[in-house]
Design a protein around this motif. Structure first.
Motif, PDB file in Angstrom:
ATOM      1  N   ALA A   1       2.885   3.128  16.970  1.00  0.00           N
ATOM      2  CA  ALA A   1       2.097   2.739  15.470  1.00  0.00           C
ATOM      3  C   ALA A   1       1.906   1.294  15.703  1.00  0.00           C
ATOM      4  CB  ALA A   1       2.752   3.065  14.542  1.00  0.00           C
ATOM      5  N   ALA A   2       1.231   0.762  14.943  1.00  0.00           N
ATOM      6  CA  ALA A   2       0.886  -0.823  15.149  1.00  0.00           C
ATOM      7  C   ALA A   2       2.357  -1.286  14.330  1.00  0.00           C
ATOM      8  CB  ALA A   2      -0.200  -1.300  14.153  1.00  0.00           C
ATOM      9  N   LEU A   3       2.834  -2.291  15.098  1.00  0.00           N
ATOM     10  CA  LEU A   3       3.927  -3.157  14.804  1.00  0.00           C
ATOM     11  C   LEU A   3       3.422  -4.138  13.946  1.00  0.00           C
ATOM     12  CD1 LEU A   3       7.138  -3.969  14.828  1.00  0.00           C
ATOM     13  CD2 LEU A   3       6.639  -5.188  16.841  1.00  0.00           C
ATOM     14  N   PRO A   4       3.762  -4.443  12.882  1.00  0.00           N
ATOM     15  CA  PRO A   4       3.426  -5.310  11.727  1.00  0.00           C
ATOM     16  C   PRO A   4       3.929  -6.817  12.258  1.00  0.00           C
ATOM     17  CG  PRO A   4       4.301  -3.768  10.449  1.00  0.00           C
ATOM     18  CD  PRO A   4       4.558  -3.383  11.792  1.00  0.00           C
ATOM     19  N   VAL A   5       3.099  -7.869  12.341  1.00  0.00           N
ATOM     20  CA  VAL A   5       3.509  -9.008  12.813  1.00  0.00           C
ATOM     21  C   VAL A   5       5.117  -9.497  11.929  1.00  0.00           C
ATOM     22  CG1 VAL A   5       3.052 -11.487  12.903  1.00  0.00           C
ATOM     23  CG2 VAL A   5       1.287  -9.624  13.374  1.00  0.00           C
ATOM     24  N   SER A   6       5.031  -9.136  10.445  1.00  0.00           N
ATOM     25  CA  SER A   6       6.177  -9.655   9.765  1.00  0.00           C
ATOM     26  C   SER A   6       7.360  -8.800  10.325  1.00  0.00           C
ATOM     27  CB  SER A   6       5.967  -9.094   8.385  1.00  0.00           C
ATOM     28  OG  SER A   6       5.604  -7.706   8.210  1.00  0.00           O
TER      29      SER A   6
END
Ligand code: MCA
Ligand code: AMP
Length: 499
Positions: free
Chosen positions: A276-281
């Motif tokens: 899944a997309a890894l949040p930049v935060s």
């Protein structure tokens, strides 16, 4: 005699530790001995399972790995079952795959009772299936089918993604080359083993490389931090939610503890995030917590890993990098035209690691290929430097929560059985920790009411708990377009507004 290369290689690692779990530590020689017993017991009087499907409901650990290899040594196809799945979901997978043998751990006996009536399926319990046995094993060509992994998609019921031994080998070769696996590696597995991420990226790459796999009984953030303390791992792989949950523990720790926690992780050579997309935060926070720059990669059950940030070189937050070795990736428009940089389109993948077929579904299989390219349904574009950025998905009916792919249609099909529900629409609601959460918009029959807890209770014997809605919206009617189709994007927006 035809042999599976993974098993040949494992034989060469003899007394090296292959698997460590809460019951002990096992060498490659132990693993192959017990796998052979499993194979012989699965065979019984037969000479070759001849691609018979063997489903198994077994927790991660040495027995799981031995059984998996045993199924292959006997010429069978492994069909791992999800431990969190409901009896109804398990019954569906066993039935759809046409499994003739089901191996289960005694802890899961109840899950199987009643869901699989007289189907002619042979049930085998652990540990009996691993007891010593003698006999001959068949030769197994690598062209044969090896594994079926069930994945949710744009149809209500999950589809079985079939891979051959050759396909699996191509995926392993790609990953072990890209991430430079060696026999000095030690990896911690906390992922479920009925999906590719845990089974292939972690366990099979590890065995191929002669490395050591430390297996935990699922993911528990505090236990994982405790295990990190031993400072004997070189690799870790997880979904973004796992990193978020590890960060939560760090947030709750004292300043001194935080310094020690960072020290536990400094020795790891690579930490990977995917599914899944890894949040930049989360990428940035993990750097602060651990000193590690997460390597984000992109994959799919049907393709294996397709894109990855570099092992050596700059790992960019919010990007999934470049094509993996041996994998071709292109961005295409809806007319099948290959697009250039900075043009938005669908990711398509080609290569030896791409799956063979959806089990028993030739039409669905045909429909997801175009000129030999597999159509992922994910939308992306290539940046000037060639790194890929994922923008979203074509389908609003696919939800990704904590790395699990969930079909909105499957949940709708269950909810509509509820006597109070007139109409329903299920959507993914954006969530910082889970990526998305399952949201259900309901239209109830006149004058009736329901709350979230009651709805979840009612559905809990029908669906795995991770598929149960955690957000609820009661509407007088579902929004529709001029064609009468439910406009799920408007429902998503309503959930967003209601938060
Ligand atoms: C657990 N819960 C969830 C999820 N997991 N709810 C929504 N989405 C989920 N993914 C529910 C539990 O049922 C429980 O509900 C409540 O959340 C709290 O559970 P908790 O124990 O805190 O969660 P957990 O057990 O720690 O699980 C979180 C997890 C797990 C470790 C992130 O979801 C997980 O292992 N995800 C990985 C899935 C995966 O391997 N995907 C790879 C697919 P209640 O309180 O009601 O009981 S392969 C793939 O995607 C491709 C090939 C690729 O690129 O890798
Ligand atoms: P699955 O079918 O469970 O194998 O899930 C595959 C899907 O997960 C892909 O089609 C993507 O939508 C999503 N996915 C996997 N890795 C990433 C990533 N790094 N960023 C965004 N989405 C991802």
């Amino acid at each position: 005699m035809a042999e599976i290369e993974l098993i040949q290689r494992a034989a060469g690692f003899g007394e090296k530790t292959a698997v460590e779990d809460w019951t002990g530590s096992f060498t490659y020689a132990d693993l192959l001995r017990v796998s052979r017993f499993a194979a012989l017991n699965l065979l019984g009087d037969e000479k070759d399972l001849g691609e018979k499907r063997v489903a198994f409901l077994v927790p991660p650990g040495f027995e799981y790995v031995a059984l998996k290899l045993g199924v292959w040594m006997a010429g069978g196809v492994s069909v791992p079952l999800g431990l969190a799945h409901s009896p109804r979901e398990i019954g569906y997978v066993v039935g759809d795959s046409g499994a003739e043998i089901v191996v289960f751990h005694p802890d899961f006996t109840q899950k199987l009772e009643g869901v699989l009536p007289d189907t002619g399926v042979r049930f085998q319990k652990l540990p009996e299936i691993l007891r010593p046995a003698r006999g001959e094993l068949p030769g197994v060509s690598e062209q044969r089918r090896a594994m079926i992994i069930y994945t949710s998609g744009t149809t209500s019921k999950p589809k079985g993604v079939v891979s051959t031994h050759l396909g699996i080998k191509a995926q392993i070769n790609s990953m072990t080359e890209a991430w430079e696996w060696t026999l000095e590696d030690s990896i911690l597995n906390v992922l479920p083993l009925h999906h590719l991420h845990g089974t292939l990226n972690v366990v099979l790459c590890c065995l191929w490389s002669g490395a050591r796999c430390v297996m935990m009984d699922g993911f528990k953030a505090r236990e994982v931090w405790k295990r990190f303390k031993e400072k004997d791992l070189t690799l870790f792989m997880g979904v973004p939610t796992i990193y978020s949950k590890l960060i939560d523990i760090w947030d709750d720790s004292s300043a001194e503890e935080r310094i020690r926690m960072k020290d536990y992780l400094l020795g790891l050579r690579l930490m990977v995030s995917g599914s899944a997309a890894l949040p930049v935060s989360v990428f940035e926070k993990w750097k602060e917590v651990s000193g590690q720059v997460l390597l984000e990669r992109y994959g799919m059950t049907e393709t294996g890993m397709a894109l990855s940030n570099p092992y050596r070189g700059e790992r960019l937050p919010g990007r999934v990098g470049f094509a993996m070795p041996g994998v071709e990736v292109g961005i295409f428009d809806e007319n099948g035209r290959l697009l250039g940089v900075e043009e938005q389109g669908e990711i398509r993948v080609r290569g030896k690691g791409v799956f063979l077929e959806y089990w028993g579904k030739p039409r669905e299989t045909e429909s997801v290929f175009c000129d030999g390219w597999f159509k992922t349904g994910d939308i992306a574009f290539l940046e000037r430097g060639g790194s890929c950025r994922i923008l979203g998905r074509e389908s609003v009916d696919i939800i990704k929560s904590g790395g699990y792919k969930i079909s909105a249609l499957e949940i709708e099909e269950v909810l509509i059985e509820h006597p109070l529900i007139e109409e329903c629409a299920v959507v993914g609601v954006v969530d910082p920790d889970w990526g998305e959460r399952v949201g259900a918009a309901l239209v109830l029959r006149d004058g009736l009411s329901i709350d979230l807890e009651k709805l979840r209770d009612w559905a809990s014997d029908k669906l795995a708990r991770y598929k149960l809605p955690t957000r609820l919206l009661l509407l007088s009617s579902l929004p529709r377009n001029s064609m009468g189709k439910v406009t799920k994007n408007r429902i998503k927006q309503s959930f967003k507004n209601s938060l």
